[in-house]
Design an enzyme around this catalytic site. Structure first.
Site, PDB file in Angstrom:
ATOM      1  N   MET A  53       1.063  -0.997  -0.011  1.00 57.19           N
ATOM      2  CA  MET A  53       0.020   0.071  -0.045  1.00 57.19           C
ATOM      3  C   MET A  53       0.860   1.308   0.088  1.00 57.19           C
ATOM      4  O   MET A  53       1.870   1.345   0.586  1.00 57.19           O
ATOM      5  CB  MET A  53      -0.924   0.066   1.249  1.00 57.19           C
ATOM      6  CG  MET A  53      -0.369  -0.044   2.569  1.00 57.19           C
ATOM      7  SD  MET A  53      -1.496  -0.130   3.688  1.00 57.19           S
ATOM      8  CE  MET A  53      -0.571  -0.450   5.345  1.00 57.19           C
ATOM      9  N   TYR A  75       4.635   2.510  12.586  1.00 52.79           N
ATOM     10  CA  TYR A  75       4.233   2.714  11.135  1.00 52.79           C
ATOM     11  C   TYR A  75       2.750   2.030  11.502  1.00 52.79           C
ATOM     12  O   TYR A  75       2.414   1.472  12.316  1.00 52.79           O
ATOM     13  CB  TYR A  75       5.195   1.927   9.963  1.00 52.79           C
ATOM     14  CG  TYR A  75       5.466   0.440  10.464  1.00 52.79           C
ATOM     15  CD1 TYR A  75       4.982  -0.439  11.406  1.00 52.79           C
ATOM     16  CD2 TYR A  75       6.541  -0.231   9.407  1.00 52.79           C
ATOM     17  CE1 TYR A  75       5.328  -1.829  11.537  1.00 52.79           C
ATOM     18  CE2 TYR A  75       6.834  -1.176   9.617  1.00 52.79           C
ATOM     19  CZ  TYR A  75       6.327  -2.024  10.650  1.00 52.79           C
ATOM     20  OH  TYR A  75       6.894  -3.487  10.839  1.00 52.79           O
ATOM     21  N   GLU A  76       1.843   2.164  10.349  1.00 52.65           N
ATOM     22  CA  GLU A  76       0.416   1.991  10.282  1.00 52.65           C
ATOM     23  C   GLU A  76      -0.358   2.683  11.592  1.00 52.65           C
ATOM     24  O   GLU A  76      -1.335   2.477  11.752  1.00 52.65           O
ATOM     25  CB  GLU A  76      -0.056   0.333  10.679  1.00 52.65           C
ATOM     26  CG  GLU A  76       0.857  -0.398   9.549  1.00 52.65           C
ATOM     27  CD  GLU A  76       0.538  -0.037   8.003  1.00 52.65           C
ATOM     28  OE1 GLU A  76      -0.476   0.566   7.738  1.00 52.65           O
ATOM     29  OE2 GLU A  76       1.462  -0.668   7.305  1.00 52.65           O
ATOM     30  N   GLY A  77       0.229   4.023  11.546  1.00 50.26           N
ATOM     31  CA  GLY A  77      -0.481   4.887  12.421  1.00 50.26           C
ATOM     32  C   GLY A  77       0.276   4.659  13.883  1.00 50.26           C
ATOM     33  O   GLY A  77       0.384   3.718  14.375  1.00 50.26           O
TER      34      GLY A  77
END
Length: 591
Positions: free
Chosen positions: A162, A439-441
């Site tokens: 992504m 990462y990923e928020g």
């Protein structure tokens, strides 16, 4: 040298005894998920991770990656290891049979994910991201897109990534500038630059599928104007074969603190042909499908690192001789006692065991709830399970990654000075685990998601998916003397959590700084209570089995549950005090 042994027995405990997945045999995909399949699958996954992936972990960390004119060269052995992974059918494990998958439930895939992350976190990022991309395409892609991309992704021939982050748009995706201009054939020309794209370029697969956030001409500002597109490293011919390079280029890779064998790429999209996924300007909704799955997976990354760090700390503590026990020599025949006899070392080891075994049960329960939310026939069950997943996703992501880093640090502390030395291996776990909190928020963003989005939904509907089962559990055991040492602390500290929840809800109406200022601590507090519920239920199972076979295994469960209740859960008290002190001391301070 570090070591790793897959915790197969504990996986069996969680699947068969704690979650009792056999009760869901009537749910699609679960009919073949009994012990006769579980054990061979767990053993095969353990063999892959112990014998193929783990030996490459230190090599990948030391050698790292090479970048050569748009290409990323992996460390020796990684390409062969990926082929072994694909040949074993692991990419297709939980995928739809319509596209070549095996259709098994995600709860059976969770042990594999954890083992891979324990054995070789850098390797695990590529298949993990591919599965997230698969999920997003399955839910939001057209039939044509699914037919075009999914069979190769399910087989493992193609990987998926992504593409969100840009230099000016990290957490704030509303600032994304990548453009998608319509072509005459219904496709779009993608122009722009992305950074921090994990596995954005590598040599493991023949093609890489990119899910890209971009803006259509005239799109509204902010996140309301973002659309999702799919493109790949190579154009795909009408017969499904690989065509010419599409215009996606890796312009460089980052040199990082950890995960040295995972390429973190700078990607440019130079007019590559992409296709719209879902509706125009609704890209964030589609991307969050992938991000939510990725957040659970990232949590499991933290857990995986914690497990291998714990194993090495425990082995070292049992072997390393230093000083005598303060109550007298425990091993008088030796020059000194092993450090495992010392209270502080035992504190660290039990903290690590409580974290890993509790987090494992929680992560696998999340996977089961996801399965039931998608597969169960009863709409009420589907809704309840989805509510639970929505509420717990930010908690699982943050707690398991915070804990993974903390447990890796405790492993280094158990080793003492040797933990700081590269040849002993545990310092790598600290470096590798650190990224999972970002990462990923970031975990601070997870906390804002919890208090800002999840708590207010339908007047607290998500909260009921957790509080109601806990209340039923405590009621069930209110007259059970054997369970009192576990249910009484749970009752006490869930009361503290309810106080904090009410305070957050009230402050949400008057002072958003107070809410945001206490969000991370509230998230941590919530996690501690969730884990208390997990450990109380594990104790319930252990008490029922303690007088049968494997007494040592179940006694260890009870010992760890007691330790958690007495030594870790009380952290909620200080968190409650800090949360309710408000935000003035931080917001009015001169910085």
């Amino acid at each position: 040298m570090p070591q790793f042994k897959a915790p197969v027995r504990d996986f069996q405990f969680v699947l068969q005894e704690y979650l009792n997945v056999g009760q869901y045999a009537s749910v699609p995909g679960f009919s073949d998920a009994g012990p006769e399949l579980m054990t061979p699958v767990l053993e095969a996954a353990a063999q892959l991770c112990e014998e193929v992936l783990f030996p490459l972990n230190a090599v990948g960390d030391k050698v790292g990656l090479k970048y050569d004119n748009g290409k990323v060269i992996m460390p020796d052995g990684f390409k062969e290891a990926y082929k072994t992974y694909v040949d074993g059918g692991w990419p297709s494990f939980t995928c739809d049979p319509a596209y070549g998958g095996q259709g098994l439930p995600d709860v059976l895939n969770m042990p594999l994910m954890e083992m891979v992350c324990s054995a070789n976190l850098s390797f695990g990022l590529t298949p993990g991201l591919s599965h997230g991309a698969y999920n997003a395409i399955m839910l939001h892609g057209s039939d044509e897109i699914k037919k075009k991309y999914l069979p190769k992704m399910v087989s493992g021939a193609w990987s998926g990534v992504m593409c969100l982050t840009e230099p000016q748009a990290g957490t704030d995706l509303g600032l994304v500038r990548t453009k998608a201009t319509p072509n005459a054939d219904g496709s779009y020309a993608i122009e722009g630059n992305k950074i921090f794209i994990s596995s954005g370029e590598h040599e493991l697969t023949e093609n890489i599928v990119h899910l890209i956030l971009a803006r259509l001409p005239g799109a509204p500002a902010g996140t309301k104007g973002i659309s999702l597109f799919i493109a790949s490293k190579y154009d795909i011919n009408n017969d499904g074969s690989i065509g010419k390079p599409s215009g996606i280029r890796c312009d460089g890779i980052e040199h990082k603190m950890g995960i040295h064998a995972s390429p973190t790429c700078q990607i440019s999209f130079n007019g590559c042909k992409g296709w719209l996924v879902g509706q125009p300007h609704k890209g964030m909704k589609a991307m969050f499908t992938m991000m939510n799955a990725a957040r659970l997976y990232v949590g499991v990354q933290g857990l995986g690192v914690a497990e291998v760090a714990y194993q090495n700390a425990l082995a070292y503590a049992k072997d390393r001789l230093q000083s005598r026990a303060i109550t007298g020599a425990k091993f008088p025949d030796k020059a000194a006692d092993p450090i495992v006899v010392h209270p502080d070392v035992r504190r660290m080891l039990l903290t690590m065991r409580a974290f890993t075994e509790g987090s494992r049960a929680l992560a696998m329960e999340m996977a089961l709830k996801i399965d039931l939310a998608h597969r169960h026939a009863d709409p009420a069950v589907k809704q309840e399970c989805d509510d639970f997943v929505q509420l717990l996703t930010p908690i699982v992501k943050s707690y398991l990654t915070d804990g993974g880093f903390e447990m890796a640090n405790l492993a280094v502390q158990c080793f003492g000075g040797y933990g700081y030395i590269a040849e002993y291996g545990v310092e790598q776990y600290v470096r590798d685990a650190r990224i999972t909190m970002i990462y990923e928020g970031t975990n601070g963003i997870q906390a804002l998601d919890l208090v800002g989005r999840k708590l207010p939904v339908s007047a607290g509907r998500y909260l009921r998916s957790f509080f109601h089962p806990v209340d039923a559990f405590m009621t069930k055991h209110q007259n059970n003397p054997a369970m009192q040492e576990f249910t009484k602390p749970l009752f006490k500290h869930i009361g503290y959590l309810q106080q904090a929840t009410l305070w957050i809800a009230m402050k949400g109406l008057t002072d958003p700084d107070d809410v945001a200022g206490g969000a991370v601590e509230y998230q941590r507090m919530f996690a501690l209570v969730v884990m208390a519920y997990v450990w109380a239920r594990q104790a319930e199972v252990a008490l029922a089995k303690i007088n049968g076979g494997e007494k040592e295994f179940y006694q260890a469960k009870l010992d760890t549950a007691r330790f958690y209740m007495q030594k870790i859960l009380p952290g909620t008290v200080s968190l409650l005090s800090s949360i309710t002190s408000g935000s003035k001391s931080m917001m009015q301070a001169a910085i």
